[in-house]
Design a protein around this motif. Structure first.
Motif, short mmCIF file in Angstrom:
data_model
loop_
_atom_site.label_atom_id
_atom_site.label_comp_id
_atom_site.label_asym_id
_atom_site.label_seq_id
_atom_site.Cartn_x
_atom_site.Cartn_y
_atom_site.Cartn_z
N ARG A 28 -5.89 -7.62 11.68
CA ARG A 28 -6.61 -8.77 11.13
C ARG A 28 -6.54 -9.96 12.09
NH1 ARG A 28 -4.21 -6.70 6.19
NH2 ARG A 28 -5.89 -5.92 4.87
N HIS A 35 -13.07 -13.04 17.34
CA HIS A 35 -14.39 -13.39 16.82
C HIS A 35 -14.43 -14.66 15.98
CE1 HIS A 35 -16.00 -9.59 18.27
NE2 HIS A 35 -14.89 -9.04 17.83
N SER A 37 -13.98 -15.18 12.86
CA SER A 37 -14.08 -14.93 11.42
C SER A 37 -14.29 -13.44 11.20
CB SER A 37 -15.24 -15.72 10.79
OG SER A 37 -16.48 -15.15 11.15
N TYR A 38 -13.99 -13.00 9.99
CA TYR A 38 -14.21 -11.59 9.67
C TYR A 38 -15.70 -11.27 9.67
CZ TYR A 38 -9.31 -11.49 8.23
OH TYR A 38 -7.96 -11.58 8.22
N ASN A 39 -16.51 -12.21 9.25
CA ASN A 39 -17.95 -12.00 9.24
C ASN A 39 -18.49 -11.78 10.65
OD1 ASN A 39 -20.58 -11.86 8.20
ND2 ASN A 39 -20.92 -14.04 8.54
N LYS A 40 -18.05 -12.59 11.60
CA LYS A 40 -18.51 -12.43 12.99
C LYS A 40 -17.98 -11.12 13.57
CE LYS A 40 -19.10 -17.32 14.01
NZ LYS A 40 -18.59 -18.45 14.77
N HIS A 41 -16.76 -10.75 13.23
CA HIS A 41 -16.20 -9.49 13.69
C HIS A 41 -17.02 -8.32 13.15
CE1 HIS A 41 -13.35 -6.02 13.34
NE2 HIS A 41 -13.24 -6.31 14.62
N PHE A 42 -17.34 -8.37 11.86
CA PHE A 42 -18.13 -7.33 11.22
C PHE A 42 -19.49 -7.20 11.90
CE2 PHE A 42 -21.40 -6.34 8.03
CZ PHE A 42 -21.00 -5.07 7.65
N ARG A 43 -20.15 -8.33 12.13
CA ARG A 43 -21.48 -8.30 12.75
C ARG A 43 -21.41 -7.77 14.19
NH1 ARG A 43 -25.40 -10.36 9.78
NH2 ARG A 43 -24.88 -11.65 8.01
N CYS A 46 -20.86 -4.01 13.95
CA CYS A 46 -22.11 -3.37 13.53
C CYS A 46 -23.09 -3.27 14.69
CB CYS A 46 -22.75 -4.13 12.37
SG CYS A 46 -21.90 -3.90 10.80
#
Length: 64
Positions: A28, A35, A37-43, A46
């Motif tokens: 984590r 990144h 944030s988790y959102n930026k990492h996820f994007r 992806c």
């Protein structure tokens, strides 16, 4: 080519209860450090997976 797919699988396995609390915490922290944030990492992940799948699909269309 498959590195993002492997990373996705590893994160899913390790963060969904298969990793020790310490290992999940490290993953984590690495995601946030890289990144923000988790959102930026996820994007980002992806996008990398999408690129990998497109590369694999292109190779299957044009083998040679």
């Amino acid at each position: 080519i498959v590195a993002p797919l492997k990373q996705l699988h590893d994160l899913r396995s390790k963060l969904k209860g298969h990793a020790s609390g310490q290992e999940a915490l490290v993953l984590r922290k690495q995601a946030l450090a890289a990144h923000g944030s988790y959102n930026k990492h996820f994007r980002a992940l992806c996008g990398q997976c999408d690129e990998s799948i497109r590369t694999i699909a292109e190779q299957l269309k044009n083998p040679g």
